[in-house]
Design a protein around this motif. Structure first.
Motif, PDB file in Angstrom:
ATOM      1  N   MET A   1      -2.763 -14.986  17.267  1.00  0.00           N
ATOM      2  CA  MET A   1      -2.662 -15.128  15.815  1.00  0.00           C
ATOM      3  C   MET A   1      -3.137 -13.852  15.132  1.00  0.00           C
ATOM      4  O   MET A   1      -4.114 -13.250  15.561  1.00  0.00           O
ATOM      5  N   ASN A   2      -2.458 -13.507  14.072  1.00  0.00           N
ATOM      6  CA  ASN A   2      -2.858 -12.356  13.276  1.00  0.00           C
ATOM      7  C   ASN A   2      -3.840 -12.836  12.210  1.00  0.00           C
ATOM      8  O   ASN A   2      -3.458 -13.630  11.339  1.00  0.00           O
ATOM      9  N   PRO A   3      -5.089 -12.374  12.249  1.00  0.00           N
ATOM     10  CA  PRO A   3      -6.083 -12.856  11.289  1.00  0.00           C
ATOM     11  C   PRO A   3      -5.706 -12.590   9.830  1.00  0.00           C
ATOM     12  O   PRO A   3      -6.082 -13.357   8.947  1.00  0.00           O
ATOM     13  N   GLU A   4      -4.956 -11.538   9.581  1.00  0.00           N
ATOM     14  CA  GLU A   4      -4.577 -11.208   8.213  1.00  0.00           C
ATOM     15  C   GLU A   4      -3.594 -12.217   7.619  1.00  0.00           C
ATOM     16  O   GLU A   4      -3.386 -12.246   6.415  1.00  0.00           O
ATOM     17  N   ASN A   5      -3.000 -13.065   8.469  1.00  0.00           N
ATOM     18  CA  ASN A   5      -2.097 -14.125   8.003  1.00  0.00           C
ATOM     19  C   ASN A   5      -2.822 -15.456   7.842  1.00  0.00           C
ATOM     20  O   ASN A   5      -2.195 -16.465   7.547  1.00  0.00           O
ATOM     21  N   CYS A   6      -4.119 -15.466   8.090  1.00  0.00           N
ATOM     22  CA  CYS A   6      -4.913 -16.700   8.037  1.00  0.00           C
ATOM     23  C   CYS A   6      -5.767 -16.743   6.776  1.00  0.00           C
ATOM     24  O   CYS A   6      -6.122 -15.708   6.218  1.00  0.00           O
ATOM     25  N   THR A   7      -6.103 -17.969   6.351  1.00  0.00           N
ATOM     26  CA  THR A   7      -6.972 -18.161   5.192  1.00  0.00           C
ATOM     27  C   THR A   7      -8.045 -19.179   5.525  1.00  0.00           C
ATOM     28  O   THR A   7      -7.747 -20.274   6.008  1.00  0.00           O
ATOM     29  N   LEU A   8      -9.283 -18.790   5.264  1.00  0.00           N
ATOM     30  CA  LEU A   8     -10.446 -19.660   5.379  1.00  0.00           C
ATOM     31  C   LEU A   8     -10.729 -20.275   4.016  1.00  0.00           C
ATOM     32  O   LEU A   8     -10.767 -19.563   3.012  1.00  0.00           O
ATOM     33  N   TYR A   9     -10.950 -21.588   3.994  1.00  0.00           N
ATOM     34  CA  TYR A   9     -11.373 -22.289   2.771  1.00  0.00           C
ATOM     35  C   TYR A   9     -12.795 -22.767   2.987  1.00  0.00           C
ATOM     36  O   TYR A   9     -13.105 -23.370   4.016  1.00  0.00           O
ATOM     37  N   SER A  10     -13.646 -22.485   2.002  1.00  0.00           N
ATOM     38  CA  SER A  10     -15.039 -22.919   2.114  1.00  0.00           C
ATOM     39  C   SER A  10     -15.626 -23.127   0.725  1.00  0.00           C
ATOM     40  O   SER A  10     -14.931 -23.000  -0.276  1.00  0.00           O
ATOM     41  N   GLY A  11     -16.924 -23.426   0.719  1.00  0.00           N
ATOM     42  CA  GLY A  11     -17.616 -23.679  -0.542  1.00  0.00           C
ATOM     43  C   GLY A  11     -18.606 -22.604  -0.940  1.00  0.00           C
ATOM     44  O   GLY A  11     -19.240 -22.709  -1.986  1.00  0.00           O
ATOM     45  N   GLY A  12     -18.797 -21.579  -0.101  1.00  0.00           N
ATOM     46  CA  GLY A  12     -19.634 -20.439  -0.462  1.00  0.00           C
ATOM     47  C   GLY A  12     -21.127 -20.693  -0.554  1.00  0.00           C
ATOM     48  O   GLY A  12     -21.854 -19.884  -1.123  1.00  0.00           O
ATOM     49  N   LEU A  13     -21.591 -21.803   0.021  1.00  0.00           N
ATOM     50  CA  LEU A  13     -23.017 -22.103  -0.052  1.00  0.00           C
ATOM     51  C   LEU A  13     -23.780 -21.367   1.039  1.00  0.00           C
ATOM     52  O   LEU A  13     -23.200 -20.886   2.011  1.00  0.00           O
ATOM     53  N   LYS A  14     -25.104 -21.296   0.902  1.00  0.00           N
ATOM     54  CA  LYS A  14     -25.917 -20.590   1.894  1.00  0.00           C
ATOM     55  C   LYS A  14     -25.802 -21.281   3.249  1.00  0.00           C
ATOM     56  O   LYS A  14     -25.441 -22.454   3.331  1.00  0.00           O
ATOM     57  N   GLY A  15     -26.064 -20.540   4.284  1.00  0.00           N
ATOM     58  CA  GLY A  15     -26.006 -21.095   5.630  1.00  0.00           C
ATOM     59  C   GLY A  15     -24.641 -20.916   6.253  1.00  0.00           C
ATOM     60  O   GLY A  15     -24.071 -19.823   6.239  1.00  0.00           O
ATOM     61  N   ALA A  16     -24.100 -21.996   6.804  1.00  0.00           N
ATOM     62  CA  ALA A  16     -22.849 -21.937   7.562  1.00  0.00           C
ATOM     63  C   ALA A  16     -21.693 -21.373   6.744  1.00  0.00           C
ATOM     64  O   ALA A  16     -20.920 -20.543   7.244  1.00  0.00           O
ATOM     65  N   GLU A  17     -21.552 -21.795   5.490  1.00  0.00           N
ATOM     66  CA  GLU A  17     -20.402 -21.349   4.697  1.00  0.00           C
ATOM     67  C   GLU A  17     -20.464 -19.855   4.413  1.00  0.00           C
ATOM     68  O   GLU A  17     -19.439 -19.173   4.430  1.00  0.00           O
ATOM     69  N   THR A  18     -21.652 -19.333   4.193  1.00  0.00           N
ATOM     70  CA  THR A  18     -21.803 -17.890   3.986  1.00  0.00           C
ATOM     71  C   THR A  18     -21.427 -17.134   5.255  1.00  0.00           C
ATOM     72  O   THR A  18     -20.696 -16.140   5.205  1.00  0.00           O
ATOM     73  N   VAL A  19     -21.891 -17.600   6.411  1.00  0.00           N
ATOM     74  CA  VAL A  19     -21.591 -16.915   7.672  1.00  0.00           C
ATOM     75  C   VAL A  19     -20.105 -17.036   8.014  1.00  0.00           C
ATOM     76  O   VAL A  19     -19.499 -16.075   8.488  1.00  0.00           O
ATOM     77  N   GLY A  21     -17.738 -17.086   5.846  1.00  0.00           N
ATOM     78  CA  GLY A  21     -17.116 -16.106   4.952  1.00  0.00           C
ATOM     79  C   GLY A  21     -17.343 -14.673   5.397  1.00  0.00           C
ATOM     80  O   GLY A  21     -16.409 -13.852   5.392  1.00  0.00           O
ATOM     81  N   GLU A  22     -18.574 -14.337   5.782  1.00  0.00           N
ATOM     82  CA  GLU A  22     -18.877 -12.983   6.242  1.00  0.00           C
ATOM     83  C   GLU A  22     -18.089 -12.647   7.509  1.00  0.00           C
ATOM     84  O   GLU A  22     -17.569 -11.533   7.653  1.00  0.00           O
ATOM     85  N   THR A  23     -17.992 -13.609   8.399  1.00  0.00           N
ATOM     86  CA  THR A  23     -17.260 -13.383   9.654  1.00  0.00           C
ATOM     87  C   THR A  23     -15.765 -13.262   9.380  1.00  0.00           C
ATOM     88  O   THR A  23     -15.090 -12.412   9.967  1.00  0.00           O
ATOM     89  N   ALA A  24     -15.252 -14.090   8.495  1.00  0.00           N
ATOM     90  CA  ALA A  24     -13.834 -13.982   8.113  1.00  0.00           C
ATOM     91  C   ALA A  24     -13.553 -12.598   7.536  1.00  0.00           C
ATOM     92  O   ALA A  24     -12.543 -11.968   7.886  1.00  0.00           O
ATOM     93  N   GLU A  25     -14.428 -12.122   6.682  1.00  0.00           N
ATOM     94  CA  GLU A  25     -14.246 -10.798   6.077  1.00  0.00           C
ATOM     95  C   GLU A  25     -14.226  -9.713   7.152  1.00  0.00           C
ATOM     96  O   GLU A  25     -13.392  -8.800   7.123  1.00  0.00           O
TER      97      GLU A  25
END
Length: 180
Positions: A1-19, A21-25
């Motif tokens: 899979m090409n990561p640039e064709n993927c989208t992560l959906y999250s809530g941006g809260l501290k902890g798991a959602e932040t990590v 997001g950071e890893t997706a970036e």
């Protein structure tokens, strides 16, 4: 899979959602953070503030949510909005990844458990990293130990605000194994 064709959906809260997001970036995965007016986020890149009308589409009876989750949710506007936001995350992302704690009754502890319940209702591929056990589990009419990979171009990353080192490592390994 090409990561640039993927989208992560999250809530941006501290902890798991932040990590998540950071890893997706880091992997150049697109990211959408659903939130609502006045909600304090730890990660606020690529936010999508839901309108009142959109939030209402994800509305549920707090009594029903309490019954489904085997716990009591009180009628507070903030909790209602959080549950409505989680609806939009799970409705947008096909595969669901959660970092948390699987309870004896099969539910997942905390508000994160709502994402798990919705994934089951929507019949989505569902994976939970159980922090106390330090193992991934996949839902297949019950929890089965697994080592999941991101297999769809839209996915949800959610979980506990109290992320352990093992939880952080599990998120990073998930992305490494899926996109490396």
């Amino acid at each position: 899979m090409n990561p640039e064709n993927c989208t992560l959906y999250s809530g941006g809260l501290k902890g798991a959602e932040t990590v998540f997001g950071e890893t997706a970036e880091k992997f150049k995965v697109n990211e959408v953070i659903y939130t609502f007016e006045g909600h304090k986020l730890s990660r606020d890149k690529n936010t999508r503030i839901l309108t009142e009308e959109e939030l209402e589409r994800g509305d549920i009876s707090m009594e029903l949510a309490s019954r489904m989750m085997h716990r009591t949710y009180y009628e507070t506007e903030k909790i209602r909005r959080v549950l409505q936001t989680i609806f939009h995350m799970v409705n947008s992302g096909y595969q669901v990844f959660v970092i948390g704690s699987i309870q004896d009754d099969g539910s997942v502890k905390g508000g994160t458990g709502w994402a798990v319940q919705l994934a089951k209702i929507f019949n989505r591929p569902l994976h939970v990293f159980d922090q106390p056990k330090e193992k991934w589990y996949t839902w297949k009419d019950g929890w089965q130990e697994d080592q999941p990979h991101i297999k769809y171009d839209t996915f949800v990353g959610s979980g506990t605000r109290y992320l352990s080192d093992a939880g952080r490592a599990a998120i990073e390994k998930l992305f490494d194994d899926s996109f490396a």
